[in-house]
Design a protein around this motif. Structure first.
Motif, PDB file in Angstrom:
ATOM      1  N   TRP A  45       0.859  -1.169   0.000  1.00  0.00           N
ATOM      2  CA  TRP A  45       0.000   0.000   0.000  1.00  0.00           C
ATOM      3  C   TRP A  45       0.897   1.221   0.000  1.00  0.00           C
ATOM      4  O   TRP A  45       1.680   1.422   0.915  1.00  0.00           O
ATOM      5  CB  TRP A  45      -0.894  -0.019   1.242  1.00  0.00           C
ATOM      6  CG  TRP A  45      -1.753   1.187   1.329  1.00  0.00           C
ATOM      7  CD1 TRP A  45      -1.627   2.191   2.240  1.00  0.00           C
ATOM      8  CD2 TRP A  45      -2.833   1.543   0.489  1.00  0.00           C
ATOM      9  NE1 TRP A  45      -2.576   3.151   2.005  1.00  0.00           N
ATOM     10  CE2 TRP A  45      -3.336   2.787   0.931  1.00  0.00           C
ATOM     11  CE3 TRP A  45      -3.432   0.945  -0.613  1.00  0.00           C
ATOM     12  CZ2 TRP A  45      -4.408   3.423   0.315  1.00  0.00           C
ATOM     13  CZ3 TRP A  45      -4.498   1.586  -1.220  1.00  0.00           C
ATOM     14  CH2 TRP A  45      -4.973   2.803  -0.754  1.00  0.00           C
ATOM     15  N   ASP A  46       0.812   2.030  -1.041  1.00  0.00           N
ATOM     16  CA  ASP A  46       1.639   3.234  -1.089  1.00  0.00           C
ATOM     17  C   ASP A  46       0.946   4.337  -1.872  1.00  0.00           C
ATOM     18  O   ASP A  46       0.006   4.096  -2.625  1.00  0.00           O
ATOM     19  CB  ASP A  46       3.034   2.949  -1.647  1.00  0.00           C
ATOM     20  CG  ASP A  46       3.029   2.502  -3.094  1.00  0.00           C
ATOM     21  OD1 ASP A  46       2.375   3.133  -3.935  1.00  0.00           O
ATOM     22  OD2 ASP A  46       3.702   1.504  -3.395  1.00  0.00           O
ATOM     23  N   GLU A  47       1.430   5.529  -1.652  1.00  0.00           N
ATOM     24  CA  GLU A  47       0.811   6.694  -2.287  1.00  0.00           C
ATOM     25  C   GLU A  47       1.012   6.722  -3.796  1.00  0.00           C
ATOM     26  O   GLU A  47       0.228   7.340  -4.523  1.00  0.00           O
ATOM     27  CB  GLU A  47       1.341   7.997  -1.658  1.00  0.00           C
ATOM     28  CG  GLU A  47       2.804   8.285  -1.895  1.00  0.00           C
ATOM     29  CD  GLU A  47       3.770   7.632  -0.904  1.00  0.00           C
ATOM     30  OE1 GLU A  47       4.946   8.021  -0.906  1.00  0.00           O
ATOM     31  OE2 GLU A  47       3.359   6.732  -0.156  1.00  0.00           O
ATOM     32  N   TYR A  48       2.018   6.037  -4.306  1.00  0.00           N
ATOM     33  CA  TYR A  48       2.286   6.068  -5.744  1.00  0.00           C
ATOM     34  C   TYR A  48       1.206   5.333  -6.525  1.00  0.00           C
ATOM     35  O   TYR A  48       0.779   5.782  -7.589  1.00  0.00           O
ATOM     36  CB  TYR A  48       3.669   5.504  -6.048  1.00  0.00           C
ATOM     37  CG  TYR A  48       4.746   6.270  -5.324  1.00  0.00           C
ATOM     38  CD1 TYR A  48       5.040   7.590  -5.662  1.00  0.00           C
ATOM     39  CD2 TYR A  48       5.436   5.708  -4.262  1.00  0.00           C
ATOM     40  CE1 TYR A  48       5.995   8.316  -4.977  1.00  0.00           C
ATOM     41  CE2 TYR A  48       6.401   6.425  -3.569  1.00  0.00           C
ATOM     42  CZ  TYR A  48       6.676   7.726  -3.936  1.00  0.00           C
ATOM     43  OH  TYR A  48       7.611   8.442  -3.244  1.00  0.00           O
ATOM     44  N   GLU A  49       0.737   4.218  -5.994  1.00  0.00           N
ATOM     45  CA  GLU A  49      -0.318   3.491  -6.695  1.00  0.00           C
ATOM     46  C   GLU A  49      -1.621   4.291  -6.684  1.00  0.00           C
ATOM     47  O   GLU A  49      -2.341   4.333  -7.672  1.00  0.00           O
ATOM     48  CB  GLU A  49      -0.538   2.111  -6.072  1.00  0.00           C
ATOM     49  CG  GLU A  49      -1.462   1.257  -6.902  1.00  0.00           C
ATOM     50  CD  GLU A  49      -1.404  -0.205  -6.563  1.00  0.00           C
ATOM     51  OE1 GLU A  49      -1.743  -1.000  -7.450  1.00  0.00           O
ATOM     52  OE2 GLU A  49      -1.044  -0.559  -5.431  1.00  0.00           O
ATOM     53  N   ILE A  50      -1.906   4.945  -5.575  1.00  0.00           N
ATOM     54  CA  ILE A  50      -3.112   5.772  -5.498  1.00  0.00           C
ATOM     55  C   ILE A  50      -3.054   6.888  -6.536  1.00  0.00           C
ATOM     56  O   ILE A  50      -4.002   7.100  -7.290  1.00  0.00           O
ATOM     57  CB  ILE A  50      -3.283   6.399  -4.095  1.00  0.00           C
ATOM     58  CG1 ILE A  50      -3.376   5.335  -3.024  1.00  0.00           C
ATOM     59  CG2 ILE A  50      -4.528   7.284  -4.055  1.00  0.00           C
ATOM     60  CD1 ILE A  50      -3.227   5.899  -1.625  1.00  0.00           C
TER      61      ILE A  50
END
Length: 164
Positions: A45-50
């Motif tokens: 879970w990371d901000e880059y995928e979002i």
């Protein structure tokens, strides 16, 4: 312990995620997708995928607001195989704050995502989860998913491996 709030008792709104929602969605994901919950989660879970999903498929990035507070999200995308007859939908992440997980918010998020995917010509939606995640498996079965296929992945911890 507080009883779950039902959407009928409160104002639940499912809407497209905006850039201002990214931080809150990230924090909900941190709360839900923890290493303790799923130590073998193959995607992190990371901000880059979002942000990648938001920038490429914003109409399939949804948030659930309960009484004007974001309590959940669904992040999806579509996939078209070259020379393939079908367009596929992929539900990449679905997260709801633990305190309201019994309030059918995930179901409402999925319904809206499915509706939007159908409008885009999607003929099949795929989702993946850990084989031992009984809560997720039960949820997805209730939404009509079936025909499970086991996915095998292998890992090699390079900090413990001495081979070159």
């Amino acid at each position: 312990m507080t009883a779950p709030v039902s959407p009928a008792e409160s104002k639940l709104e499912i809407r497209e995620m905006t850039i201002d929602d990214l931080s809150e969605v990230f924090h909900i994901g941190e709360e839900v997708f923890t290493a303790e919950f799923s130590p073998t989660l193959y995607r992190t879970w990371d901000e880059y995928e979002i942000t990648t999903l938001f920038n490429s498929d914003s109409e399939l990035c949804l948030v659930a607001e309960l009484n004007e507070t974001i309590v959940g999200f669904a992040l999806g995308t579509t996939v078209e195989k070259q020379r393939g007859p079908w367009k596929y939908g992929y539900l990449v992440w679905l997260g709801v704050r633990p305190k309201v997980q019994k309030a059918h918010i995930g179901r409402e998020l999925f319904r809206e995502l499915r509706r939007r995917m159908r409008e885009q010509g999607v003929r099949m939606i795929i989702v993946d989860t850990a084989a031992d995640n009984e809560a997720a498996l039960g949820f997805f079965r209730k939404q009509g998913f079936g025909n499970p296929r086991e996915h095998v992945y292998l890992s090699l911890n390079l900090t413990r491996s001495r081979r070159k």
